[in-house]
Design a protein around this motif. Structure first.
Motif, PDB file in Angstrom:
ATOM      1  N   SER A   1      15.565  40.770 -58.028  1.00 40.71           N
ATOM      2  CA  SER A   1      16.170  41.772 -59.112  1.00 40.71           C
ATOM      3  C   SER A   1      16.978  40.971 -60.186  1.00 40.71           C
ATOM      4  CB  SER A   1      16.953  43.044 -58.314  1.00 40.71           C
ATOM      5  OG  SER A   1      15.730  43.325 -57.641  1.00 40.71           O
ATOM      6  N   LYS A   2      17.854  40.111 -59.512  1.00 38.79           N
ATOM      7  CA  LYS A   2      18.972  39.559 -60.318  1.00 38.79           C
ATOM      8  C   LYS A   2      18.326  38.548 -61.106  1.00 38.79           C
ATOM      9  CE  LYS A   2      22.837  39.774 -57.110  1.00 38.79           C
ATOM     10  NZ  LYS A   2      23.583  38.951 -56.018  1.00 38.79           N
ATOM     11  N   GLN A   3      17.188  37.841 -60.665  1.00 41.58           N
ATOM     12  CA  GLN A   3      16.554  36.840 -61.656  1.00 41.58           C
ATOM     13  C   GLN A   3      15.997  37.652 -62.952  1.00 41.58           C
ATOM     14  OE1 GLN A   3      13.492  34.622 -59.798  1.00 41.58           O
ATOM     15  NE2 GLN A   3      12.944  33.744 -61.563  1.00 41.58           N
TER      16      GLN A   3
ATOM     17  N   LYS B   1      19.529  38.933 -71.271  1.00 41.87           N
ATOM     18  CA  LYS B   1      19.234  38.314 -72.612  1.00 41.87           C
ATOM     19  C   LYS B   1      19.160  38.998 -73.747  1.00 41.87           C
ATOM     20  CE  LYS B   1      16.028  35.214 -74.729  1.00 41.87           C
ATOM     21  NZ  LYS B   1      14.590  34.385 -74.136  1.00 41.87           N
ATOM     22  N   VAL B   2      18.350  40.286 -73.526  1.00 34.97           N
ATOM     23  CA  VAL B   2      18.256  41.188 -74.755  1.00 34.97           C
ATOM     24  C   VAL B   2      19.776  42.135 -74.907  1.00 34.97           C
ATOM     25  CG1 VAL B   2      17.362  43.616 -75.126  1.00 34.97           C
ATOM     26  CG2 VAL B   2      15.973  42.006 -73.915  1.00 34.97           C
ATOM     27  N   LEU B   3      20.468  42.171 -74.016  1.00 34.10           N
ATOM     28  CA  LEU B   3      21.543  42.643 -74.235  1.00 34.10           C
ATOM     29  C   LEU B   3      22.616  41.826 -75.034  1.00 34.10           C
ATOM     30  CD1 LEU B   3      22.423  44.650 -70.946  1.00 34.10           C
ATOM     31  CD2 LEU B   3      22.067  45.650 -73.346  1.00 34.10           C
ATOM     32  N   ASN B   4      22.544  40.480 -74.716  1.00 38.93           N
ATOM     33  CA  ASN B   4      23.292  39.554 -75.414  1.00 38.93           C
ATOM     34  C   ASN B   4      22.788  39.125 -76.849  1.00 38.93           C
ATOM     35  OD1 ASN B   4      25.470  38.517 -73.799  1.00 38.93           O
ATOM     36  ND2 ASN B   4      24.233  37.371 -72.628  1.00 38.93           N
ATOM     37  N   GLU B   5      21.577  39.341 -77.031  1.00 39.79           N
ATOM     38  CA  GLU B   5      21.104  39.151 -78.340  1.00 39.79           C
ATOM     39  C   GLU B   5      21.050  40.469 -79.301  1.00 39.79           C
ATOM     40  OE1 GLU B   5      17.098  37.826 -77.423  1.00 39.79           O
ATOM     41  OE2 GLU B   5      17.494  35.947 -76.875  1.00 39.79           O
ATOM     42  N   ASN B   6      21.559  41.219 -78.581  1.00 37.41           N
ATOM     43  CA  ASN B   6      21.537  42.645 -79.464  1.00 37.41           C
ATOM     44  C   ASN B   6      22.916  43.323 -79.024  1.00 37.41           C
ATOM     45  OD1 ASN B   6      18.474  42.956 -80.610  1.00 37.41           O
ATOM     46  ND2 ASN B   6      18.486  42.285 -78.664  1.00 37.41           N
ATOM     47  N   LYS B   7      24.045  42.905 -79.609  1.00 30.56           N
ATOM     48  CA  LYS B   7      25.548  43.099 -79.066  1.00 30.56           C
ATOM     49  C   LYS B   7      25.869  44.632 -79.016  1.00 30.56           C
ATOM     50  CE  LYS B   7      26.674  38.704 -78.202  1.00 30.56           C
ATOM     51  NZ  LYS B   7      26.860  38.424 -76.803  1.00 30.56           N
ATOM     52  N   ASN B   8      24.864  45.425 -80.242  1.00 34.18           N
ATOM     53  CA  ASN B   8      25.333  46.714 -80.148  1.00 34.18           C
ATOM     54  C   ASN B   8      24.651  47.778 -79.502  1.00 34.18           C
ATOM     55  OD1 ASN B   8      27.466  45.977 -81.666  1.00 34.18           O
ATOM     56  ND2 ASN B   8      26.469  46.077 -83.715  1.00 34.18           N
ATOM     57  N   ILE B   9      23.496  47.491 -78.935  1.00 36.93           N
ATOM     58  CA  ILE B   9      22.731  48.560 -78.294  1.00 36.93           C
ATOM     59  C   ILE B   9      23.158  49.268 -77.100  1.00 36.93           C
ATOM     60  CG2 ILE B   9      20.555  47.656 -79.190  1.00 36.93           C
ATOM     61  CD1 ILE B   9      19.825  46.634 -76.448  1.00 36.93           C
ATOM     62  N   VAL B  10      23.056  50.367 -76.956  1.00 40.04           N
ATOM     63  CA  VAL B  10      23.599  50.904 -75.566  1.00 40.04           C
ATOM     64  C   VAL B  10      22.350  51.516 -74.811  1.00 40.04           C
ATOM     65  CG1 VAL B  10      24.680  53.187 -74.729  1.00 40.04           C
ATOM     66  CG2 VAL B  10      25.401  52.012 -76.905  1.00 40.04           C
TER      67      VAL B  10
ATOM     68  N   THR C   1      17.046  37.055 -66.482  1.00 35.52           N
ATOM     69  CA  THR C   1      15.955  36.478 -67.522  1.00 35.52           C
ATOM     70  C   THR C   1      15.684  37.514 -68.821  1.00 35.52           C
ATOM     71  OG1 THR C   1      15.037  35.364 -65.713  1.00 35.52           O
ATOM     72  CG2 THR C   1      13.675  35.660 -67.631  1.00 35.52           C
ATOM     73  N   TYR C   2      15.632  38.864 -68.363  1.00 37.12           N
ATOM     74  CA  TYR C   2      15.134  39.733 -69.546  1.00 37.12           C
ATOM     75  C   TYR C   2      16.458  40.539 -70.080  1.00 37.12           C
ATOM     76  CZ  TYR C   2      10.820  38.228 -67.997  1.00 37.12           C
ATOM     77  OH  TYR C   2       9.612  37.373 -67.437  1.00 37.12           O
ATOM     78  N   LEU C   3      16.776  41.607 -69.064  1.00 43.61           N
ATOM     79  CA  LEU C   3      17.735  42.459 -69.422  1.00 43.61           C
ATOM     80  C   LEU C   3      19.062  41.980 -70.195  1.00 43.61           C
ATOM     81  CD1 LEU C   3      18.224  45.498 -70.330  1.00 43.61           C
ATOM     82  CD2 LEU C   3      19.153  45.715 -67.886  1.00 43.61           C
TER      83      LEU C   3
END
Length: 106
Positions: free
Chosen positions: A3-5, A13-22, A9-11
């Motif tokens: 789960s951590k992997q 990364k997405v949160l870091n690339e899209n700094k304003n999404i909630v 790998t996915y979530l």
């Protein structure tokens, strides 16, 4: 660990690339057991994911953890003949993520 992997790998990364999404972190259980207990279990699972992401540096304001218990199964937990379906139960124990908004800079 798997789960951590997935989270890294996915979530994450997405949160870091899209700094304003909630996002809403939605957790579900299978249908075994008491409904109230399943609601508590699912809430704890969602909060565990949220805390993991916060500890990795994601702003807590961007994360909403919700437990839904045994609501919204994605597959039947019984076969067509009425027998128990362990694979179905396993699929219903899950975490989902959805973008629900954008954090506006204060």
């Amino acid at each position: 660990d798997s789960s951590k992997q997935y989270l890294d790998t996915y979530l994450y990364k997405v949160l870091n690339e899209n700094k304003n999404i909630v996002i809403e972190i939605s957790a579900y259980t299978d249908g075994i057991g008491n409904s109230d207990y399943n609601l508590v279990i699912s809430k704890n699972r969602a909060e565990s994911v949220m805390n993991y992401l916060v500890n990795k540096g994601i702003n807590k304001k961007r994360l909403i953890a919700k437990g839904y218990g045994e609501e919204k199964p994605i597959v039947s937990e019984f076969t067509k003949t009425g027998k128990d379906n362990p694979e179905g139960r396993a699929e219903n124990r899950r975490i989902e993520f959805k973008v629900i908004g954008v954090l506006i800079d204060e």
